[in-house]
Motif scaffolding. Sequence first.
Motif, PDB file in Angstrom:
ATOM      1  N   ASP A   1       0.809  -1.231   0.000  1.00  0.00           N
ATOM      2  CA  ASP A   1       0.000   0.000   0.000  1.00  0.00           C
ATOM      3  C   ASP A   1       0.835   1.270   0.000  1.00  0.00           C
ATOM      4  OD1 ASP A   1      -2.310  -1.458  -0.017  1.00  0.00           O
ATOM      5  OD2 ASP A   1      -2.587  -1.397   2.169  1.00  0.00           O
ATOM      6  N   GLY A   2       2.113   1.205  -0.241  1.00  0.00           N
ATOM      7  CA  GLY A   2       2.935   2.398  -0.231  1.00  0.00           C
ATOM      8  C   GLY A   2       3.251   2.865   1.183  1.00  0.00           C
ATOM      9  N   THR A   3       3.892   4.021   1.261  1.00  0.00           N
ATOM     10  CA  THR A   3       4.359   4.547   2.556  1.00  0.00           C
ATOM     11  C   THR A   3       4.173   6.055   2.587  1.00  0.00           C
ATOM     12  OG1 THR A   3       6.012   2.787   2.720  1.00  0.00           O
ATOM     13  CG2 THR A   3       6.324   4.704   4.144  1.00  0.00           C
ATOM     14  N   VAL A   4       3.792   6.553   3.765  1.00  0.00           N
ATOM     15  CA  VAL A   4       3.738   7.996   4.009  1.00  0.00           C
ATOM     16  C   VAL A   4       4.543   8.273   5.270  1.00  0.00           C
ATOM     17  CG1 VAL A   4       2.298  10.001   4.495  1.00  0.00           C
ATOM     18  CG2 VAL A   4       1.474   8.207   2.942  1.00  0.00           C
ATOM     19  N   VAL A   5       5.564   9.082   5.121  1.00  0.00           N
ATOM     20  CA  VAL A   5       6.397   9.507   6.247  1.00  0.00           C
ATOM     21  C   VAL A   5       6.061  10.958   6.543  1.00  0.00           C
ATOM     22  CG1 VAL A   5       8.744   9.870   7.094  1.00  0.00           C
ATOM     23  CG2 VAL A   5       8.228   7.879   5.665  1.00  0.00           C
ATOM     24  N   SER A   6       5.641  11.250   7.786  1.00  0.00           N
ATOM     25  CA  SER A   6       5.239  12.613   8.167  1.00  0.00           C
ATOM     26  C   SER A   6       6.180  13.119   9.254  1.00  0.00           C
ATOM     27  CB  SER A   6       3.790  12.633   8.679  1.00  0.00           C
ATOM     28  OG  SER A   6       2.902  12.232   7.657  1.00  0.00           O
ATOM     29  N   ALA A   7       6.818  14.238   8.963  1.00  0.00           N
ATOM     30  CA  ALA A   7       7.696  14.896   9.933  1.00  0.00           C
ATOM     31  C   ALA A   7       7.018  16.181  10.381  1.00  0.00           C
ATOM     32  CB  ALA A   7       9.052  15.204   9.315  1.00  0.00           C
ATOM     33  N   GLU A   8       6.768  16.295  11.684  1.00  0.00           N
ATOM     34  CA  GLU A   8       6.045  17.441  12.236  1.00  0.00           C
ATOM     35  C   GLU A   8       6.940  18.169  13.221  1.00  0.00           C
ATOM     36  OE1 GLU A   8       2.349  17.955  15.268  1.00  0.00           O
ATOM     37  OE2 GLU A   8       1.959  16.771  13.459  1.00  0.00           O
ATOM     38  N   VAL A   9       7.085  19.485  13.022  1.00  0.00           N
ATOM     39  CA  VAL A   9       7.931  20.310  13.880  1.00  0.00           C
ATOM     40  C   VAL A   9       7.088  21.428  14.469  1.00  0.00           C
ATOM     41  CG1 VAL A   9       9.988  21.759  14.013  1.00  0.00           C
ATOM     42  CG2 VAL A   9       9.960  19.791  12.468  1.00  0.00           C
ATOM     43  N   PRO A  10       7.002  21.546  15.792  1.00  0.00           N
ATOM     44  CA  PRO A  10       6.237  22.657  16.378  1.00  0.00           C
ATOM     45  C   PRO A  10       6.978  23.979  16.196  1.00  0.00           C
ATOM     46  CG  PRO A  10       7.334  21.417  18.108  1.00  0.00           C
ATOM     47  CD  PRO A  10       7.583  20.664  16.821  1.00  0.00           C
ATOM     48  N   LEU A  11       6.195  25.040  16.090  1.00  0.00           N
ATOM     49  CA  LEU A  11       6.758  26.377  15.914  1.00  0.00           C
ATOM     50  C   LEU A  11       6.319  27.265  17.066  1.00  0.00           C
ATOM     51  CD1 LEU A  11       6.052  26.927  12.108  1.00  0.00           C
ATOM     52  CD2 LEU A  11       8.200  26.182  13.183  1.00  0.00           C
ATOM     53  N   PRO A  12       7.116  28.262  17.418  1.00  0.00           N
ATOM     54  CA  PRO A  12       6.681  29.200  18.463  1.00  0.00           C
ATOM     55  C   PRO A  12       5.472  29.985  18.009  1.00  0.00           C
ATOM     56  CG  PRO A  12       8.698  29.971  17.395  1.00  0.00           C
ATOM     57  CD  PRO A  12       8.468  28.565  16.911  1.00  0.00           C
ATOM     58  N   ALA A  13       4.581  30.250  18.959  1.00  0.00           N
ATOM     59  CA  ALA A  13       3.349  30.969  18.629  1.00  0.00           C
ATOM     60  C   ALA A  13       3.693  32.382  18.171  1.00  0.00           C
ATOM     61  CB  ALA A  13       2.424  31.029  19.838  1.00  0.00           C
TER      62      ALA A  13
END
Length: 446
Positions: free
Chosen positions: A419-431
């Motif tokens: 089924d394929g692959t999804v790699v998600s990289a999430e980085v929080p940012l200052p408000a």
Amino acid sequence: MEVSAQVKQQRLRQSAGSKRYEVEHRTEATDPDDRWLALLMHAAFFLLLGASLARFLLRHPGEDRTPWIIALSVALAALYLLGPALGSRPTPRRLARLGVLVAVWMVLVVLAPSFAWCAVPLFYTGLRLLPPRAAFALVALLTVFVVAAQLRLAHGFDPNLVLAPPAVAATATAVFVHMQRQGVRQRELIDDLLRTRRELAATERREGTLAERQRLSMEIHDTLAQGLSSQQMLLQAADRTWEADPATARRHVRTATGIAERNLAEARRFVHDLAPADLAEGGGLEAALRALATRETAQAQGLLTVRCHVEGTPHAALPGRVQSALLRIAQGALANVKEHADATEAALTLTHLDDRTVLDIADNGRGFTPPAPAVALRRTRGAATSRPAAGVRGHGLPAMRARLHQLGGTLTIESAPGDGTVVSAEVPLPAPSSSPAPSSSPEEPS
């Protein structure tokens, strides 16, 4: 056996006592306050000696013992100068002179009781030069002579003269010993603090070395290792088609040469801890991801098509560390797609949200079963210090997690076989800093 154990314990106590005694005298030798106190006591000794001699000469002029008193006073002053007044280190010669000094003082006290007041500086001298037990014995002996001298001067029994000198001597001795031990404890505390600071500095150096090792390992994996892998595949393809299709083979070689040139530039940049080459060219992360997608599509030569999409607009420019980390993650993920996924299409999607930035790398490849979260966490923690066993691959995902962990981000993998692959990289940012809303006009309805 019991006697031997008792002897060993006694030797250990004696060794500990001698070491503490050496520390005390080393502390005194290096303490400026102790030197000032020593100078004060030396001055007090000569002042009391001179006052006692003057009192005797005024009260008993022309007596037969006067020459002896004067001679003994001069000898006492000379012995004090040659012995205790020159230092506090308990050398054998200085201890012998202290014994002679005390003997001469005793003779003077017997001949002239007014010289008993010189015992006060002698108390201090004995406590500085002698071990505790010997010093206490000397203080007791001097106190007995002081009491006897005071009773002779009083010409009768006085309870105050009998009890006051021992009380004063005991109090002064206790205060001196307490201050001396406090000084030793402070010196030991300072030594412990300095040792702790040295150990902390060594620990920080080791942590810095490990952090630099982690940075280099991730940079090497995401740039040089992936580039070398691509060069190997291109050169193998060129070797297979060299006789049948020389033009295609030469194209493979030129592509491999371009990858080698780019890897050389990347190596020079990450050795000096500079930004990736795509970011250094300007345009920000969006332009760098588009350039990466174009380059990977060209290098795949029709086997893989990589597209790039950008959604949203950041409120402010992303920090350099965030841009560098997301670009390296995209490079590593696409390298995994080319090497393992057997995919024909891949997509880079950069999404700017209010409080975070998300980078998705999706492909239509064969997929795989992602590791459990606990296993992934252990791999992330060991990415900088552990090495995979011979023949075992898979440093890419732990390196991605390590990069995001440094930024407070997370890595999510969605995949299944076929089924394929999804790699998600999430980085929080200052408000973003919010400016106060303008107050409503009185004419506007509330």
